[in-house]
Design a protein around this motif. Structure first.
Motif, PDB file in Angstrom:
ATOM      1  N   GLY A 171       0.933  -4.677   0.507  1.00  0.00           N
ATOM      2  CA  GLY A 171       1.109  -3.999  -0.783  1.00  0.00           C
ATOM      3  C   GLY A 171       0.027  -2.962  -1.070  1.00  0.00           C
ATOM      4  N   ASN A 172      -1.026  -2.937  -0.273  1.00  0.00           N
ATOM      5  CA  ASN A 172      -2.085  -1.941  -0.462  1.00  0.00           C
ATOM      6  C   ASN A 172      -1.803  -0.645   0.287  1.00  0.00           C
ATOM      7  N   PHE A 173      -0.589  -0.513   0.829  1.00  0.00           N
ATOM      8  CA  PHE A 173      -0.273   0.670   1.633  1.00  0.00           C
ATOM      9  C   PHE A 173       1.002   1.337   1.140  1.00  0.00           C
ATOM     10  N   LEU A 174       1.041   2.669   1.268  1.00  0.00           N
ATOM     11  CA  LEU A 174       2.265   3.418   0.996  1.00  0.00           C
ATOM     12  C   LEU A 174       2.903   3.756   2.338  1.00  0.00           C
ATOM     13  N   SER A 175       4.205   3.636   2.392  1.00  0.00           N
ATOM     14  CA  SER A 175       4.935   3.978   3.610  1.00  0.00           C
ATOM     15  C   SER A 175       6.410   3.999   3.246  1.00  0.00           C
ATOM     16  N   ASN A 218       8.560   2.642   4.860  1.00  0.00           N
ATOM     17  CA  ASN A 218       8.947   1.246   5.102  1.00  0.00           C
ATOM     18  C   ASN A 218       7.762   0.346   4.737  1.00  0.00           C
ATOM     19  N   PRO A 219       7.799  -0.249   3.532  1.00  0.00           N
ATOM     20  CA  PRO A 219       6.629  -1.019   3.082  1.00  0.00           C
ATOM     21  C   PRO A 219       6.356  -2.270   3.925  1.00  0.00           C
ATOM     22  N   HIS A 220       7.308  -2.652   4.782  1.00  0.00           N
ATOM     23  CA  HIS A 220       7.107  -3.853   5.617  1.00  0.00           C
ATOM     24  C   HIS A 220       6.471  -3.535   6.958  1.00  0.00           C
ATOM     25  N   PHE A 221       6.478  -2.257   7.342  1.00  0.00           N
ATOM     26  CA  PHE A 221       6.082  -1.888   8.705  1.00  0.00           C
ATOM     27  C   PHE A 221       4.685  -2.388   9.080  1.00  0.00           C
ATOM     28  N   ALA A 222       3.734  -2.262   8.160  1.00  0.00           N
ATOM     29  CA  ALA A 222       2.335  -2.556   8.503  1.00  0.00           C
ATOM     30  C   ALA A 222       2.049  -4.053   8.644  1.00  0.00           C
ATOM     31  N   LYS A 223       2.974  -4.888   8.135  1.00  0.00           N
ATOM     32  CA  LYS A 223       2.685  -6.332   8.030  1.00  0.00           C
ATOM     33  C   LYS A 223       2.287  -6.966   9.354  1.00  0.00           C
ATOM     34  N   VAL A 263     -10.340   3.439 -17.218  1.00  0.00           N
ATOM     35  CA  VAL A 263      -8.995   3.746 -17.699  1.00  0.00           C
ATOM     36  C   VAL A 263      -7.965   2.966 -16.889  1.00  0.00           C
ATOM     37  N   GLU A 264      -6.722   3.124 -17.309  1.00  0.00           N
ATOM     38  CA  GLU A 264      -5.615   2.644 -16.485  1.00  0.00           C
ATOM     39  C   GLU A 264      -4.752   3.861 -16.191  1.00  0.00           C
ATOM     40  N   ALA A 265      -4.526   4.141 -14.918  1.00  0.00           N
ATOM     41  CA  ALA A 265      -3.721   5.309 -14.525  1.00  0.00           C
ATOM     42  C   ALA A 265      -2.464   4.825 -13.840  1.00  0.00           C
ATOM     43  N   THR A 266      -1.317   5.373 -14.261  1.00  0.00           N
ATOM     44  CA  THR A 266      -0.034   4.956 -13.686  1.00  0.00           C
ATOM     45  C   THR A 266       0.692   6.175 -13.139  1.00  0.00           C
ATOM     46  N   ALA A 267       1.167   6.066 -11.903  1.00  0.00           N
ATOM     47  CA  ALA A 267       1.997   7.131 -11.314  1.00  0.00           C
ATOM     48  C   ALA A 267       2.977   6.480 -10.363  1.00  0.00           C
ATOM     49  N   GLY A 268       4.196   6.990 -10.368  1.00  0.00           N
ATOM     50  CA  GLY A 268       5.212   6.481  -9.436  1.00  0.00           C
ATOM     51  C   GLY A 268       5.340   4.965  -9.457  1.00  0.00           C
ATOM     52  N   GLY A 269       5.123   4.354 -10.617  1.00  0.00           N
ATOM     53  CA  GLY A 269       5.304   2.905 -10.731  1.00  0.00           C
ATOM     54  C   GLY A 269       4.083   2.088 -10.312  1.00  0.00           C
ATOM     55  N   ALA A 270       3.035   2.745  -9.819  1.00  0.00           N
ATOM     56  CA  ALA A 270       1.824   2.006  -9.419  1.00  0.00           C
ATOM     57  C   ALA A 270       0.756   2.199 -10.491  1.00  0.00           C
ATOM     58  N   ARG A 271       0.049   1.119 -10.830  1.00  0.00           N
ATOM     59  CA  ARG A 271      -0.943   1.193 -11.903  1.00  0.00           C
ATOM     60  C   ARG A 271      -2.313   0.766 -11.396  1.00  0.00           C
ATOM     61  N   PHE A 272      -3.328   1.538 -11.748  1.00  0.00           N
ATOM     62  CA  PHE A 272      -4.681   1.248 -11.272  1.00  0.00           C
ATOM     63  C   PHE A 272      -5.654   1.234 -12.445  1.00  0.00           C
ATOM     64  N   THR A 291      -0.312   4.685   4.608  1.00  0.00           N
ATOM     65  CA  THR A 291      -1.487   5.215   3.904  1.00  0.00           C
ATOM     66  C   THR A 291      -2.038   4.159   2.969  1.00  0.00           C
ATOM     67  N   GLY A 292      -3.304   3.844   3.128  1.00  0.00           N
ATOM     68  CA  GLY A 292      -3.900   2.777   2.316  1.00  0.00           C
ATOM     69  C   GLY A 292      -4.382   3.264   0.969  1.00  0.00           C
ATOM     70  N   HIS A 293      -4.506   2.307   0.063  1.00  0.00           N
ATOM     71  CA  HIS A 293      -5.207   2.573  -1.194  1.00  0.00           C
ATOM     72  C   HIS A 293      -6.677   2.841  -0.877  1.00  0.00           C
ATOM     73  N   LEU A 294      -7.406   3.251  -1.909  1.00  0.00           N
ATOM     74  CA  LEU A 294      -8.857   3.416  -1.796  1.00  0.00           C
ATOM     75  C   LEU A 294      -9.492   2.018  -1.700  1.00  0.00           C
ATOM     76  N   GLY A 295     -10.512   1.857  -0.845  1.00  0.00           N
ATOM     77  CA  GLY A 295     -11.203   0.561  -0.862  1.00  0.00           C
ATOM     78  C   GLY A 295     -11.301  -0.125   0.477  1.00  0.00           C
ATOM     79  N   GLY A 296     -11.263   0.635   1.590  1.00  0.00           N
ATOM     80  CA  GLY A 296     -11.434   0.025   2.908  1.00  0.00           C
ATOM     81  C   GLY A 296     -10.128  -0.256   3.630  1.00  0.00           C
ATOM     82  N   TYR A 297      -9.008  -0.001   2.952  1.00  0.00           N
ATOM     83  CA  TYR A 297      -7.707  -0.309   3.548  1.00  0.00           C
ATOM     84  C   TYR A 297      -7.352   0.653   4.673  1.00  0.00           C
TER      85      TYR A 297
END
Ligand SMILES: Cc1cc2nc3c(=O)[nH]c(=O)nc-3n(C[C@H](O)[C@H](O)[C@H](O)COP(=O)(O)OP(=O)(O)OC[C@H]3O[C@@H](n4cnc5c(N)ncnc54)[C@H](O)[C@@H]3O)c2cc1C
Length: 388
Positions: free
Chosen positions: A61-65, A67-72, A210-219, A366-372
């Protein structure tokens, strides 16, 4: 130098170095080709010079692709604990900064040294350009012709061209008939439209949670005002999900109910300025500017309820339309790349071109920020190395 190898790896960054190391340690004769002067240049500047080399909480879930299952599969077979064990074997001191983000105590150079030490026995060519690749694989380079039955592409994305990023990997994918997901800058600062640039003039350096939301993802992270727009971890994370023309939703007082707070304090007859209420939630300079911009530069008692409601709504549901991104020159990563449905998730091998593997950022993961992103580089490299 002999020019026959078991595998040739192109790209001496995180993924290419790790794949070279793992395959060499499995007894393969590996040639690594890097067109730049030095290896792992992006690692050296990563994590503010301390390299956030993995994230202990890594999940798919920390990656965009596409196919969200590919990296598993790859992430499960080479985990953050595996890389951490390697870091500890090399005696590198580390610490967790926050949210599972693991950094070197010393310097990112230690990770490059680790990777180079692990590559002992491999043949490494720097300053070497690949001129042609033919099936088989025959690789023509500025340092001569080489052959290997396996070819691994680890040329990364388009971010930070001054550190050697090229579209070479994407062009090779096209040569072999592989589909690409359109590349775009990700983990990138976003820029102001002219009206916002004026509204935020002089506020560069101001930061807020803050809380930032884009494309359904919230950080929920930090926002930073820059000279050109907005940045900071919250914006970088959201930028990966943002599409040009869309708005980002920003809550500048997360977890609070500003409207209720304004009205409660007004009703209780407080003799305070609106901006004084705001400073409990926002940095002083931002609170000041916000009050000015919304004609609330006045005592709470003199502000109309409708204006207070509107201000609270804007602060907590700000639909911000960026002009664009700061582009590849400032993007930490590139989203998109070689389409995952072209590849085996077990070995990273192309279905259409047996023996041709793709690892790291050149792939549409593509990983989120944070070592992914480094964890993906290690895991995808390991998966490919097991198949070489
Ligand atoms: C400023 C910055 C900070 C970052 N910090 C972090 C962090 O702390 N943690 C994290 O997880 N991620 C971080 N990242 C992202 C991370 O660096 C990348 O995701 C990661 O390096 C990708 O590894 P890679 O091996 O796929 O590509 P790269 O590391 O980009 O390596 C690709 C290599 O291929 C070479 N190359 C390109 N084209 C050719 C060619 N035609 N022939 C030969 N060689 C070629 C390049 O010169 C380069 O050496 C950061 C990125 C940036 C820009």
């Amino acid at each position: 130098m002999k020019n026959e190898f078991d595998a040739i790896v192109v790209g001496g960054g995180a993924a290419g170095l790790f794949c070279t190391a793992m395959a060499t340690q499995r007894g393969r004769r590996v040639l690594l080709i890097e067109h730049g002067e030095a290896l792992g240049r992006k690692i050296l500047i990563s994590g503010g010079g301390r390299c956030n080399f993995t994230n202990s909480g890594t999940q798919a879930g920390n990656f965009l692709s596409a196919n969200p299952h590919f990296a598993k599969s790859a992430l499960a077979r080479y985990t953050p604990a595996d890389f951490l064990a390697l870091v500890e074997r090399h005696g590198i001191a580390w610490h967790e900064k926050k949210l599972g983000q693991l950094f070197c105590d010393g310097s990112a150079r230690q990770i490059v040294d680790l990777l180079q030490a692990e590559c002992a026995g491999a043949t490494i060519l720097t300053n070497t350009r690949v001129e042609r690749v033919e099936r088989g694989f025959a690789v023509r380079t500025s340092a001569g012709d080489f052959r290997a039955p396996k070819l691994v592409i680890a040329t990364g994305g388009l971010s930070i061209p001054k550190l050697g990023a090229t579209d070479w990997g994407y062009r090779l994918a096209q040569q072999f008939g592989l589909k690409l997901v359109t590349a775009r800058p990700a983990l990138v600062p976003l820029t102001f439209l002219p009206a916002d640039a004026q509204a935020f003039e002089g506020l560069a350096g101001v930061a807020a949670d803050v809380e930032a939301t884009a494309g359904g993802a919230r950080f929920a992270e930090r926002l930073l005002v820059t000279h050109r727009g907005l940045s900071g971890p919250a914006i970088l994370q959201a930028s990966s999900y943002w599409q040009p023309g869309e708005t980002l939703r920003l809550d500048l007082a997360p977890g609070q109910d500003l409207e209720a707070e304004f009205l409660r304090r007004k009703r209780s007859g407080e003799r305070t300025q609106v901006k004084a209420v705001l400073t409990a939630f926002l940095p002083l300079r931002l609170a000041d500017r916000w009050a000015q911009l919304h004609s609330l530069d006045r005592p709470l008692a003199h502000a109309r309820d409708t204006d207070l409601r509107a201000a609270a709504q804007q602060l907590q549901h700000w639909h911000w339309r960026p002009a664009g991104t700061e582009g590849y020159a400032k993007a930490e990563v590139t989203a998109g790349g070689v389409a995952t449905d072209e590849l085996s998730s077990k070995t990273m091998e192309s279905r259409r071109a047996p023996g041709l593997h793709w690892i790291g950022e050149v792939v549409d993961v593509t990983g989120h920020l944070g070592g992914y992103n480094f964890q993906w580089a290690w895991a995808s490299a390991f998966a490919a190395a097991e198949a070489l």
